[in-house]
Write an enzyme that holds these catalytic residues in place. Sequence first.
Site, PDB file in Angstrom:
ATOM      1  N   SER A 155      84.197  73.544 -17.195  1.00 61.69           N
ATOM      2  CA  SER A 155      84.584  74.944 -17.331  1.00 61.69           C
ATOM      3  C   SER A 155      83.950  75.851 -16.286  1.00 61.69           C
ATOM      4  O   SER A 155      84.352  76.998 -16.142  1.00 61.69           O
ATOM      5  CB  SER A 155      84.235  75.464 -18.727  1.00 61.69           C
ATOM      6  OG  SER A 155      82.845  75.697 -18.839  1.00 61.69           O
ATOM      7  N   LYS A 212      77.896  79.603 -19.544  1.00 57.80           N
ATOM      8  CA  LYS A 212      78.974  80.521 -19.183  1.00 57.80           C
ATOM      9  C   LYS A 212      78.417  81.719 -18.407  1.00 57.80           C
ATOM     10  O   LYS A 212      77.221  82.016 -18.455  1.00 57.80           O
ATOM     11  CB  LYS A 212      79.676  81.050 -20.451  1.00 57.80           C
ATOM     12  CG  LYS A 212      80.446  80.003 -21.246  1.00 57.80           C
ATOM     13  CD  LYS A 212      81.698  79.547 -20.521  1.00 57.80           C
ATOM     14  CE  LYS A 212      82.521  78.582 -21.376  1.00 57.80           C
ATOM     15  NZ  LYS A 212      81.834  77.284 -21.548  1.00 57.80           N
TER      16      LYS A 212
END
Length: 210
Positions: A128, A166
């Site tokens: 990701s 993230k």
Amino acid sequence: MFQKVKFKEQLQKLIGNSTTTEFSERTGFNRTYLSKYLNLRLDRPPSPDLLRAITGPEVSYEELMVSCGYLPAESFSLCHSVRIPILGAVHAGMPALAVENIEGYETVDASEVSACHEYFYLRVQGDSMINARIYPNDLVFVRKQDDVESGDIAVVIIDNETATLKRVLKKDGLLILQAENPAYAPMVFTPAELPRLHIIGKVLHVKFKL
């Protein structure tokens, strides 16, 4: 100045899975005094000779000397290099539980760290964050801190169970965990949902294997 809370944390790292008796026998650290340091009942540090005796891969002699007040924090950067523990995996895709056991060590230049902070590496799983050049099996170098600036990449625990890597964005009262891969949707948290999040630390750099 003797930083007895910091010294306690260092002792706990050095003791690891051993008992205090085993640690005392191995290092020559008096068990009674060891117990007092672990319970924050002493205001004077051990001698430098004893600090050298208990030094291990988890905590360097220089780190112990700084926390005990024998060296200024600035002198920590005079060491050539510092060993940083590699903790278990953090998932850079769908959140996954981070197993925080030491699997090894990496070395960084001492100029990259400060005696006032803790650092560790976490191994990346998932894709990701590939547009930030963070790939599976890379090692992210993390400075432990409980908040980051908007735009920083961070390790975040969700619901006290799952760890994710993230980019943190803060906008209009919302906190957004943004992937760097368009295949993953952002995770948006309202002010009421912020207690679900616990920022572990800020990613400072990425180390990858050729």
